[in-house]
Scaffold this motif. Structure first.
Motif, PDB file in Angstrom:
ATOM      1  N   PRO A  38      39.849   2.500   5.422  1.00  0.00           N
ATOM      2  CA  PRO A  38      39.139   2.811   5.382  1.00  0.00           C
ATOM      3  C   PRO A  38      38.838   1.076   4.315  1.00  0.00           C
ATOM      4  O   PRO A  38      40.027   0.543   3.599  1.00  0.00           O
ATOM      5  CB  PRO A  38      39.080   4.044   4.046  1.00  0.00           C
ATOM      6  N   VAL A  39      37.939   0.955   2.997  1.00  0.00           N
ATOM      7  CA  VAL A  39      37.649  -0.624   3.684  1.00  0.00           C
ATOM      8  C   VAL A  39      36.296  -0.358   2.404  1.00  0.00           C
ATOM      9  O   VAL A  39      36.423  -1.438   1.408  1.00  0.00           O
ATOM     10  CB  VAL A  39      36.912  -1.935   4.034  1.00  0.00           C
ATOM     11  N   ALA A  40      35.758   0.720   2.365  1.00  0.00           N
ATOM     12  CA  ALA A  40      34.971   1.288   1.020  1.00  0.00           C
ATOM     13  C   ALA A  40      34.310   2.700   1.226  1.00  0.00           C
ATOM     14  O   ALA A  40      34.612   3.222   2.496  1.00  0.00           O
ATOM     15  CB  ALA A  40      33.313  -0.036   1.486  1.00  0.00           C
ATOM     16  N   SER A  41      33.108   2.792   0.482  1.00  0.00           N
ATOM     17  CA  SER A  41      32.796   4.108   0.570  1.00  0.00           C
ATOM     18  C   SER A  41      30.913   4.608   0.388  1.00  0.00           C
ATOM     19  O   SER A  41      30.763   3.188  -0.735  1.00  0.00           O
ATOM     20  CB  SER A  41      33.523   4.987  -0.360  1.00  0.00           C
ATOM     21  N   LEU A  42      30.576   5.281   0.519  1.00  0.00           N
ATOM     22  CA  LEU A  42      29.543   5.265   0.625  1.00  0.00           C
ATOM     23  C   LEU A  42      28.646   6.516  -0.003  1.00  0.00           C
ATOM     24  O   LEU A  42      29.607   8.174   0.276  1.00  0.00           O
ATOM     25  CB  LEU A  42      28.327   5.358   2.029  1.00  0.00           C
ATOM     26  N   HIS A  43      28.019   7.105  -1.658  1.00  0.00           N
ATOM     27  CA  HIS A  43      28.443   8.594  -2.246  1.00  0.00           C
ATOM     28  C   HIS A  43      27.124   8.255  -2.100  1.00  0.00           C
ATOM     29  O   HIS A  43      26.004   7.281  -2.838  1.00  0.00           O
ATOM     30  CB  HIS A  43      28.823   7.527  -3.403  1.00  0.00           C
ATOM     31  N   GLY A  44      26.886   9.834  -1.777  1.00  0.00           N
ATOM     32  CA  GLY A  44      24.814  10.485  -1.174  1.00  0.00           C
ATOM     33  C   GLY A  44      25.167  10.725  -2.626  1.00  0.00           C
ATOM     34  O   GLY A  44      25.607  12.340  -2.535  1.00  0.00           O
ATOM     35  N   VAL A  45      24.610  10.605  -3.980  1.00  0.00           N
ATOM     36  CA  VAL A  45      24.481  11.896  -5.213  1.00  0.00           C
ATOM     37  C   VAL A  45      22.678  12.174  -4.973  1.00  0.00           C
ATOM     38  O   VAL A  45      22.881  12.591  -6.152  1.00  0.00           O
ATOM     39  CB  VAL A  45      24.775  10.996  -6.239  1.00  0.00           C
ATOM     40  N   GLY A  46      21.717  12.062  -4.267  1.00  0.00           N
ATOM     41  CA  GLY A  46      20.422  12.743  -4.460  1.00  0.00           C
ATOM     42  C   GLY A  46      20.081  12.202  -5.557  1.00  0.00           C
ATOM     43  O   GLY A  46      19.626  11.391  -6.163  1.00  0.00           O
ATOM     44  N   ASN A  47      18.930  13.496  -6.196  1.00  0.00           N
ATOM     45  CA  ASN A  47      17.999  13.453  -7.631  1.00  0.00           C
ATOM     46  C   ASN A  47      19.233  12.315  -8.389  1.00  0.00           C
ATOM     47  O   ASN A  47      18.400  12.332  -9.971  1.00  0.00           O
ATOM     48  CB  ASN A  47      17.647  14.891  -7.870  1.00  0.00           C
ATOM     49  N   ALA A  48      20.406  12.612  -8.284  1.00  0.00           N
ATOM     50  CA  ALA A  48      20.903  12.701  -9.276  1.00  0.00           C
ATOM     51  C   ALA A  48      21.591  10.262  -9.285  1.00  0.00           C
ATOM     52  O   ALA A  48      22.077   9.996 -10.467  1.00  0.00           O
ATOM     53  CB  ALA A  48      23.125  12.498 -10.055  1.00  0.00           C
TER      54      ALA A  48
END
Length: 257
Positions: A185-195
């Protein structure tokens, strides 16, 4: 050390850089917070310094021209072997190239781009400067994460451009994935929707290691910055989101604690 020995696998976050209006004041802030010293860097785009910790380069800070009113934000740079080819791939896959590709003296070749969701990131083809050469100690970049509305579509963009494999982040919510190269793992994606903050939109977040997140957050406030989220413990460790005096947001992290 030769270039081949220090070559970064394309797609690896290799550098973080910040463009500000008050270069001297910003150096004072980060010097007091992280113990950084500063060395002159390439001046092709204006005054620029490299932050140094124990003699090793960890980040860059440049000064914006007085008439440029751009958002003040840390920018994550992703390594490439060919900045021009990567820029073309970014355009082909639905992203935008806003700056470059252009040479930064002998240091390397760079571009500034944005993904289809609007998150800005850099591309760096290392020459004499391959990127940050130390990680782990307090004051060094510890992680880079894209905060976006949802990860599916934008994840396909990063996969297509940089060849990442994607895997669910352990112990995280349902829309949190890690970007992997060579099973690492080198990075990440975070889906936070309407936040997702309306005034900020999709953005890359830089995490800096801190020996004591609570103390570092208090120091940020004492130095004229702001604490945006109070220190708290997550699956990744203890964190606090803060902003420097010009408004650049970053996260303090104590890994595993």
């Amino acid at each position: 050390m030769t270039q081949s020995e220090t070559r970064r696998t394309p797609g690896t976050p290799c550098w973080v850089s910040l463009m500000v209006h008050g270069l001297a004041a910003t150096q004072e802030f980060y010097g007091a917070l992280f113990g950084w010293e500063f060395w002159p860097g390439p001046q092709q785009l204006g005054p620029y310094v490299r932050a140094v910790l124990d003699g090793k380069e960890v980040a860059g800070i440049g000064q914006l021209p007085p008439d440029r009113h751009l958002p003040i934000a840390w920018t994550t740079y992703l390594a490439t072997d060919d900045a021009d080819a990567t820029a073309e791939s970014i355009r082909h896959c639905g992203g935008t190239v806003g700056v470059g590709p252009l040479d930064a003296g002998e240091a390397g070749r760079m571009a500034i781009a944005s993904d289809p969701a609007g998150a800005v990131f850099g591309v760096w083809q290392g020459g004499e400067h391959v990127g940050a050469v130390v990680a782990g100690p307090p004051g060094t970049p510890a992680w880079n994460e894209l905060v976006t509305r949802e990860t599916s579509a934008v994840g396909k963009f990063y996969q297509a451009v940089f060849g990442y494999a994607m895997e669910p982040a352990a112990g995280a919510d349902h829309d949190h994935v890690r970007l992997c190269l060579d099973d690492h793992p080198v990075a990440s994606l975070h889906g936070v929707g309407n936040a997702l903050p309306r005034d900020k939109g999709a953005h890359w977040m830089t995490y800096f290691e801190a020996a004591d997140v609570d103390a570092a957050a208090a120091r940020v406030a004492g130095l004229g910055g702001r604490v945006l989220t109070e220190p708290h413990t997550t699956a990744s460790g203890r964190v606090a989101m803060v902003a420097d005096p010009e408004g650049a947001v970053f996260t303090l992290l104590r890994s595993g604690g």
